[in-house]
Design an enzyme around this catalytic site. Structure first.
Site, PDB file in Angstrom:
ATOM      1  N   SER A 116      -2.877   0.109   4.404  1.00 32.42           N
ATOM      2  CA  SER A 116      -2.544  -1.506   4.130  1.00 32.42           C
ATOM      3  C   SER A 116      -1.062  -1.482   3.872  1.00 32.42           C
ATOM      4  CB  SER A 116      -3.267  -2.000   3.305  1.00 32.42           C
ATOM      5  OG  SER A 116      -4.696  -2.203   3.457  1.00 32.42           O
ATOM      6  N   LYS A 133      -5.033  -7.817   8.718  1.00 34.87           N
ATOM      7  CA  LYS A 133      -5.160  -7.384   7.317  1.00 34.87           C
ATOM      8  C   LYS A 133      -4.723  -8.217   6.257  1.00 34.87           C
ATOM      9  CE  LYS A 133      -7.199  -4.981   3.995  1.00 34.87           C
ATOM     10  NZ  LYS A 133      -6.740  -3.570   3.336  1.00 34.87           N
ATOM     11  N   LYS A 153      -0.432  -5.490  -4.389  1.00 31.67           N
ATOM     12  CA  LYS A 153       0.267  -5.134  -3.367  1.00 31.67           C
ATOM     13  C   LYS A 153       0.029  -5.881  -2.116  1.00 31.67           C
ATOM     14  CE  LYS A 153      -0.980  -2.169  -0.458  1.00 31.67           C
ATOM     15  NZ  LYS A 153      -1.678  -0.914   0.222  1.00 31.67           N
TER      16      LYS A 153
END
Length: 378
Positions: free
Chosen positions: A172, A246, A314
């Site tokens: 990611s 995502k 994050k």
């Protein structure tokens, strides 16, 4: 899906646990660049690339079909791709193990070599050195902590990649980081697909990950047979688009986790049974995968990860960076980000369902249930 035109013979339990048959050109030759899914798939994936173990017949299976599939096996074994898997962490380990168990010729590499070595029993070939892992590989899959780590590993691997190597980054990262990786690989004659995933450790173990793939039509098609062992890939656009998808996924996940925490804590504080409230609303418009799985986690106070607080934070930062670049203000995402910031120092490795703990800290004296917290070791 293109049909093979073959019927399942009487008594045959399954031809392949999940196979890929080679497309045959007009001249009858195998086209190694195009693979199509076998129509007879189950939840445990395998490849026609090395499928001796995946042919599964009952005593009634007829010899004609056995001979036909053996011919396909020999044909496909000549084009077995070598895959290097980089990053044997919380998600990478079950993903790599699943590929190896499916018969993929897999090399495993991790900065801590012991983690790669642990996959030997699954059929992977551990490599202590990055150069040895990627040299001559047809496909490289990276599943690493963050964009800067991906960039550093890619830079170190570039001199050892063969022209035409396909790099699939399943980490990611940000869209701009994915685009930078694509550009670096293109300059060396290599290809790139960004394919981040959703579904957590359970999805990785079961091969049910949602995979958001960004890249050219040809590159995603080339990646698809490998990705289908891990879950369901969907092409969402050109390179970098997988990371955008995502981020959209994580935006919804982060917000929903926090809202579920609020609903359950409110139910208890207002005198209702929170477990019964969860059960009552699961079948309505409020029902969701997160209410099902993480709602139960919160009731059980089980914060063993799963997706970790530090990883969710994050992602929250990457969402806000993408929004800023697009000229958007996302107020709910900003609030969710602050919630995770409030617990990341104390609970970095806890499951992101620990949004409940962040909420309880805002409401002194209020706590969901009486069970002790199950937390990962610090």
């Amino acid at each position: 899906m293109r049909r093979t035109g073959r019927r399942r013979p009487p008594g045959c339990e399954r031809y392949f646990s999940c196979g890929f048959l080679p497309s045959i050109g007009n001249e009858g030759r195998t086209n190694a660049d195009h693979w199509r899914p076998n129509r007879y798939c189950s939840d445990v994936a395998g490849f026609a690339w090395s499928p001796c173990q995946s042919l599964k017949y009952s005593q009634h299976a007829n010899h004609t079909h056995d001979t036909h599939f053996e011919t396909n096996r020999r044909r496909s074994s000549m084009t077995t791709p070598t895959v290097a898997f980089l990053g044997i962490g919380l998600m990478g380990k079950p993903m790599a193990a699943r590929l190896a168990q499916a018969g993929v010729a897999l090399r495993a590499w991790n900065r801590s070599p012991a983690k790669a070595e642990a996959l030997r029993a699954a059929g992977a070939v551990p490599q202590a050195h990055l150069a040895d892992a990627v040299a001559g590989a047809d496909i490289v899959i990276s599943m690493l902590e963050a964009g800067p780590v991906v960039a550093a590993v890619l830079e170190a691997a570039l001199p050892h990649l063969a022209p035409g190597t396909l790099w699939i980054d399943m980490s990611s990262t940000r869209q701009d980081e994915a685009l930078a990786c694509a550009a670096r690989l293109a300059a060396h004659g290599c290809r790139f697909v960004d394919a981040p995933v959703s579904g957590g450790v359970v999805g990785a173990e079961q091969g049910t990950l949602a995979i958001m793939a960004g890249g050219s039509v040809e590159d995603v098609a080339r990646a698809e047979p490998v990705l289908r062992v891990l879950g369901t890939p969907t092409r969402v656009g050109e390179a970098g688009s997988g990371q955008v998808a995502k981020l959209c996924n994580q935006l919804i996940v982060g917000a929903t986790l926090n809202v579920v925490a609020e609903a359950l804590l409110l139910a208890q504080a207002a005198g209702a049974d929170p477990a019964a409230v969860r059960e009552a609303i699961r079948g309505g418009f409020a029902g969701s995968r997160i209410l099902d799985l993480h709602g139960q986690r919160m009731l059980d106070r089980n914060f063993i990860p799963g997706g970790q607080v530090k990883t969710q934070l994050k992602d929250q930062g990457n969402i806000l960076a993408a929004a800023q670049a697009a000229g958007l203000t996302l107020p709910v995402t900003a609030l969710v980000t602050r919630q995770y910031e409030s617990i990341v120092d104390a609970l970095p490795a806890a499951d992101h369902a620990a949004a409940l703990i962040a909420l309880e800290r805002m409401n002194p004296g209020k706590r969901l249930g009486t069970k002790p917290d199950a937390l990962p070791p610090t």
